[in-house]
Design an enzyme around this catalytic site. Structure first.
Site, short mmCIF file in Angstrom:
data_model
loop_
_atom_site.label_atom_id
_atom_site.label_comp_id
_atom_site.label_asym_id
_atom_site.label_seq_id
_atom_site.Cartn_x
_atom_site.Cartn_y
_atom_site.Cartn_z
N SER A 39 -3.13 13.03 -66.01
CA SER A 39 -4.45 13.67 -65.94
C SER A 39 -5.21 13.28 -64.67
O SER A 39 -5.07 12.18 -64.15
CB SER A 39 -5.30 13.25 -67.14
OG SER A 39 -4.74 13.72 -68.32
N SER A 66 -3.88 4.65 -69.85
CA SER A 66 -3.77 3.43 -70.64
C SER A 66 -2.82 2.50 -69.92
O SER A 66 -1.84 2.95 -69.32
CB SER A 66 -3.16 3.70 -72.02
OG SER A 66 -3.58 4.91 -72.53
N GLU A 95 5.12 13.13 -76.43
CA GLU A 95 3.83 12.50 -76.68
C GLU A 95 3.24 13.03 -77.98
O GLU A 95 2.78 12.29 -78.83
CB GLU A 95 2.87 12.79 -75.53
CG GLU A 95 1.46 12.27 -75.81
CD GLU A 95 0.50 12.56 -74.67
OE1 GLU A 95 0.73 13.54 -73.94
OE2 GLU A 95 -0.47 11.80 -74.53
N GLU A 103 -8.45 22.04 -78.84
CA GLU A 103 -8.45 23.43 -78.40
C GLU A 103 -7.07 23.81 -77.84
O GLU A 103 -6.54 24.88 -78.12
CB GLU A 103 -9.54 23.66 -77.34
CG GLU A 103 -10.96 23.57 -77.87
CD GLU A 103 -11.40 22.17 -78.23
OE1 GLU A 103 -10.95 21.21 -77.57
OE2 GLU A 103 -12.18 22.00 -79.20
#
Lengths: 393, 362, 393, 362
Positions: C113, C147, C230, C363
């Protein structure tokens, strides 16, 4: 209210005793005195007064016990046809139609939706072709969800006049004689068992060009006037606390302690709170709009009302338990005076399902709010530059 | 609810395919809709086919009693398919409620008649009765003569035998077999499962069980019913989801299939999640009914979850079909009515949550 | 489980007493015996056995008290990096990385991301440019929500290598050394007050071409392997009844009769029912998937889990009333072992808000279900044929 | 709730504009966020500006007592703006709760100090206390000496005077004015309204009212607070809606503003409807507080509705902002925390529904 208006009302009431004058005569006199729609022009039921004074005029007549038309039978005429006739009709059309509409002598219906054009009204395919010799229009097609079609004298009608241009541009709006040859009305039965609406089949129906509202190809714009007034008409009236569906549920709750459980009580209270919030919101909108024009905010009231009616009527059946397993009557009938609140709990439950579909689905209303109130981007249109006849169906 | 088998066996899938094929052939939507306005609202020909051609009327009944020697798990699969077709047959009343009661009291003769489908049975309790403590009190027994009126009885209209819970003069629960009651149809919200009023006026009954045994039999029948009703509700919801997804792909508005609009997509995705959850819950209910393990809690869970879920699914189906979903001609309303009625049947979700509260001290 | 596997496990346990062998040694031996991921090839921790037997092997080791890695610290490596390395890594890469990943000697993180590329991961802009002389890649950009970045030795990294083609086509996937010059890790503080995640700034970071996974420009396809694993990792584990967040609420309810009201009781029960339904659904999926490949169904479990965690933790505060007004500690800290369930009720409430965002927003998951499970039409793409550099931002 | 004026007057809109301009200038999000980690979590400079520059601290207090001689309606407008900025000032505690109690008992001196803003007051009750029957029992009075501990007191940290409800030895409710209590900060979920523990150990108090008068004053203060808190909640929700709509227009994913995706559009439309309803409810609450007509029911309605609505609005804001909305740097969490805490303040929605049930026999 200014002195002139007060005097005009007084004169009218003095000349026509509401208690003894036949309804149509009284309303005719009110029209002729320019006290029907005060913001309409003189000679057309009005006197070009500020729109804001209409409510006061109505209140004054109501206080004197003056008659009004049944809003079930005349709601489409008064709420939708009249503003459209005024805004887009020729002088001849306005003079011909507004007075008998106002007096209740002529009943109106609305020929808009089609099987293939529901939310996407602009996709409609009812064809109108102009006859060269006469200038008359010949209409063929099918409309659905038409309240009152079997009682109506006149209809507001949107048609496709040019299939070769993108859909919004090829439509034309007419006044249609419901007694004309080629108009066939069939009841449309719904989930409740009864037929509140109709299907209307138009086969070679002839409409004089003089009964066109707006320019050829400009029907979409004209229809907007009608639709905007529809949404307001649905959500715009004041309601007392515990009016409407929540009142029915509250009454059942109070009268039937045998049905109480703590969990159901909290569910009833939640809906009472939501209904009261929605009522106050409509009331606030009404206070704001007293003087103004209808806007997209009316969509919110309709949206909230549909959801509440469905939740409340659903909970009523749950509350009733065993009794909720019953129904009143599924046999086919045409209700004289349909009411969403009347009837049995089962009827209320089923009928409320229509509230989020009729007069603009909840999905369409959310889109209106998102785009027109919040200014969010419009849906990506794949049909914008495509000729109507080439659209996928 | 540990060690539950939540999937379908190959045998179950085969059974499903057979039932589905039969219903597709004999009970398409237009036939079922027309049936609701016929003189006889139950489709007895279809019933005969289910019994004779498919032999699904006695699945949980041992083979030596004329049954198929399967279990409530297979019965649940049949219920899924019957729900998916809102088929107007007395399967739930006869092959679930009445059969469960007869199995519980060890009756053999009527049980084998119900298992073969040659007779239809009905448990004479109001269809809204929730499982749990308490015994139906609508009928009183006086020297083996039964009197009383029971409203909202499911599948009694075409029943050959009634299983009637009754209270003796001293309040002892008893369970009788009755054949000569007066049964009148009721106008029912659910058009494909018409309820009836059963009136007994000093009618003779055959005593099947008394005291704790009678109470346990009726209780087990209601619990089994609650656990299995979730499978019927699952079938109803699956119809709603499948039909709405198909319609959303085919119905065009604004030049696009409505199923391409994101708000519709997301609602259908949520609905798919809900139906997936119903399936797990319904399988848990069927497995618990079959094994008897943890049945009271699993039955309560099944109804607490599936009741509202099926209603949501059918309400979404009506809404996303737009106007057409609100018409009489479209079958959506039959499913809506079935789902809403089923949510009241055998106790509302509210009552089942209260039962869960008692069972696990929550 | 076949006899050979049983024997191999027995041999391993006999040779390495789980109670006395150091963890990394034990796991190393397990890897070398082909008992790490049994479906992996020989020499890479596996023995090309059916994937379905993995669970039994794990169970057998667990029964013998064998050690496993902490899933918090090694979950990304085991759950996401390992399958991707296996599927797309060169033989050299797999040999270099899989064993220390499995033994826990090397910790992994995920550099996917970016501030401008969240749900739309393919919009990412971290640039990788290949040096002509060396063939090395030089990487510049910023990653977020990482993370373990501050503890990791290696990262799986997706970059933009060709800005002139549409976004899905110009990406390349690498293994990145987190100790390399130019890698800067900064804690990213979240609403709870603590920093569970990091921002990672990459400035001229050098990556050898040998550490590329998949072809140049094929990074999107490689990333799909990671992402699919994931979603399954998040929703796929079995849970006992009243496990997870609902167990906390149920315990509070049982231990605190002073807080009870009938309405709150029904609310607790509703969530218990929903949680149990979701648990059974995951269990059913687990039973189905025992032998199969992860599919889009895992998205549903994550969706349900996020909603439930939010509803349950929200209700817990409502139940607690006054005590819900308190918080434990907003001071900045890096939790050693973050837990969504641990901490105070306020922490649970805030942390749960992340559940519907991290690892694929709710979403996005709804879209995946709608398109991949239900086969509904894809969103209209306006970015499909546009060069990445020309996309509106 | 008939005859309610649900709109804003021109004076109210002007007041709003002034408060909003001041807050935009002195309390932007980054300043408010930094303040939460400062030694002093209340922004006393901002408080002085509100009092001295805008004179909004004494709106419902008569002019002869140093107030503005306006009403609770105008106070509600200020609360909307303070909510929209989650401004860390003791307005709610001092200018609503304490002021309402002092107005009720007819006190003049401290009231005028609170009205001018020269002193800050706080009503020493747990912030979760719901209006209705019952009197706070945390403090006991013994010969005018007060002892007890009250947790979760709003705006007490910077209070110059405390209004302390206490029970006399015989259980009579009393209301005291106290200046020398021990006040300790609590780590509070709501970072912009830090609560405190007030400890009294034989502290002298000035008796303001006793018996029914004291009970009525505390009751009216709580009811007024509940009615007006809805306006603060409205401001919080409006921030959430406005900010999220703006973000949805500007944030691009998949080459488009996320606000162009229909699922997002529909959720924001629903949120707009919810906020519209909050506004009507909040205005009803403010009007009822001002007129006193039907206040118990309107206050209960206000909290029963606005509590959940503000939480929904801020939760949607966090979600639709995606990752950024979950970071410390983005102010969304401050609003989420305020909304959730406010939903517990002055009674949860659950309690307010129960109160409605009592008031209208439902």
């Amino acid at each position: 209210m200014d002195a002139e208006l007060t005097r005009a009302i007084g004169d009218l009431l003095a000349a026509h005793d509401p208690a003894t004058t036949p309804v149509a005569d009284f309303l005719g006199a009110r029209f002729d005195a320019g006290l029907a729609w005060v913001h309409f022009p003189e000679g057309l039921g009005g006197r070009s007064a500020p729109r804001a004074t209409q409510q006061e005029v109505n209140d004054a007549f109501a206080a004197a016990g003056a008659p009004t038309l049944d809003s079930g039978r005349h709601g489409i005429g008064l709420g939708m046809a009249a503003p459209t006739l005024l805004a887009h009709g020729s002088e001849e059309v306005r003079r011909r139609f507004l007075r008998p509409l106002w007096t209740g002598e002529e009943v109106w219906c609305q020929l808009f939706s089609e099987p293939g054009a529901g939310s996407d009204l602009a996709a409609l395919g009812t064809r109108a072709v102009q006859e060269e010799e006469t200038g008359d229009w010949i209409v063929d097609g099918q409309k659905v969800w038409t309240s009152l079609a079997h009682e109506a004298d006149w209809a507001i009608l949107v048609t496709r006049t040019d299939p070769d241009v993108p859909k919004h541009r090829g439509m034309t709006y007419f006044v249609c004689d419901m007694h004309a040859p080629g108009v066939e009305v069939r009841p449309l039965r719904q989930a409740t068992g009864e037929a509140e609406f109709n299907e209307v089949f138009l086969s070679g129906v002839r409409i004089p060009d003089a009964h066109r509202l707006g320019a050829v190809g400009d029907g979409w714009r004209v229809a907007q006037t009608t639709l905007m007034n529809e949404r307001v008409a649905i959500g715009g009236h004041a309601e007392p606390r515990e009016g409407g569906m929540i009142g029915v549920l509250a009454r059942t709750w109070r009268e039937r302690p045998d049905l109480h459980t703590p969990a159901l009580q909290d569910a009833v209270l939640r809906l009472w709170v939501d209904a009261e919030a929605a009522r106050l919101t409509s009331e606030r909108l009404r206070q704001q709009l007293a003087a103004g024009q209808p806007g997209p905010e009316g969509s919110a009231a309709k949206l909230a009302f549909a959801r509440l009616n469905q939740q409340i009527s659903g909970l009523e059946l749950e509350l009733l338990g065993a009794e909720g397993l019953e129904y009143e009557d599924y046999s086919f009938r045409r209700p004289a005076n349909p009411s969403m609140i009347g009837g049995s709990p089962g009827y209320r439950y089923l009928r409320a399902k229509g509230n989020s579909i009729e007069g603009g689905t909840s999905e369409i209303l959310r889109g209106i709010i998102a785009e027109r109130v919040l200014g969010l981007p419009q849906e990506i249109r794949v049909d914008k530059d495509v000729a109507w006849k080439d659209l996928p169906r | 609810m540990s060690g539950l088998d939540l999937n379908y066996s190959e045998v179950e899938e085969e059974l499903r395919a057979n039932v589905r094929a039969l219903l597709a052939d004999r009970a398409p939507a237009n036939v079922t809709l027309a049936r609701t306005e016929a003189e006889q609202t139950t489709d007895l020909a279809l019933w005969r086919s289910l019994a004779d051609e498919l032999g699904v009327t006695g699945l949980p009944v041992p083979e030596e009693l004329g049954g198929a020697g399967a279990s409530w798990r297979e019965t649940a699969v049949v219920l899924e398919e019957l729900g998916r077709a809102v088929a107007p047959v007395p399967f739930f009343g006869s092959c679930v409620l009445a059969t469960a009661a007869l199995l519980a009291v060890g009756e053999r003769k009527v049980l084998s008649q119900l298992a073969s489908g040659e007779a239809v049975g009905a448990l004479t309790v109001p269809f809204a009765t929730a499982p749990g403590p308490g015994f139906p009190s609508g009928v009183h027994a006086d020297d083996g003569l039964l009197s009383g009126t029971v409203r909202h009885v499911a599948d009694a209209l075409v029943a050959d035998v009634l299983l009637v819970p009754a209270l003796a003069g001293d309040g002892t629960p008893e369970l009788y077999l009755v054949t000569g009651a007066q049964v009148e149809p009721m106008v029912s919200l659910d058009m494909t499962r018409q309820l009836a009023v059963v009136t007994l006026d000093r009618v003779e009954g055959v005593l099947l069980a008394s005291g704790a045994e009678a109470a346990a039999a009726v209780g087990l029948a209601l619990e089994t019913g609650a656990a299995l009703l979730a499978s019927e509700q699952l079938g109803v919801a699956e119809w709603a989801l499948t039909t709405t997804v198909a319609y959303a792909k085919e119905r065009h508005q604004f030049g696009r299939p409505i199923g391409g609009f994101q708000a519709v997509k997301h609602r259908l995705a949520d609905l798919w999640v809900l139906v997936s959850q119903m399936r797990a819950v319904a399988r848990a209910g069927a497995d618990a009914a079959a094994s008897g393990a943890d049945l009271p809690l699993t039955a309560a869970l099944a109804q607490a979850f599936a009741s509202g879920a099926a209603v949501t699914a059918t309400e979404e189906a009506v809404q996303l079909h737009g106007g057409i979903g609100f018409t009489w001609e479209h079958p959506a309303h039959l499913y809506l009515k079935r789902a809403k009625s089923a949510s009241l049947a055998l106790g509302t979700a509210d009552r089942h949550r209260a039962r869960i509260s008692e069972l696990i001290n929550l």
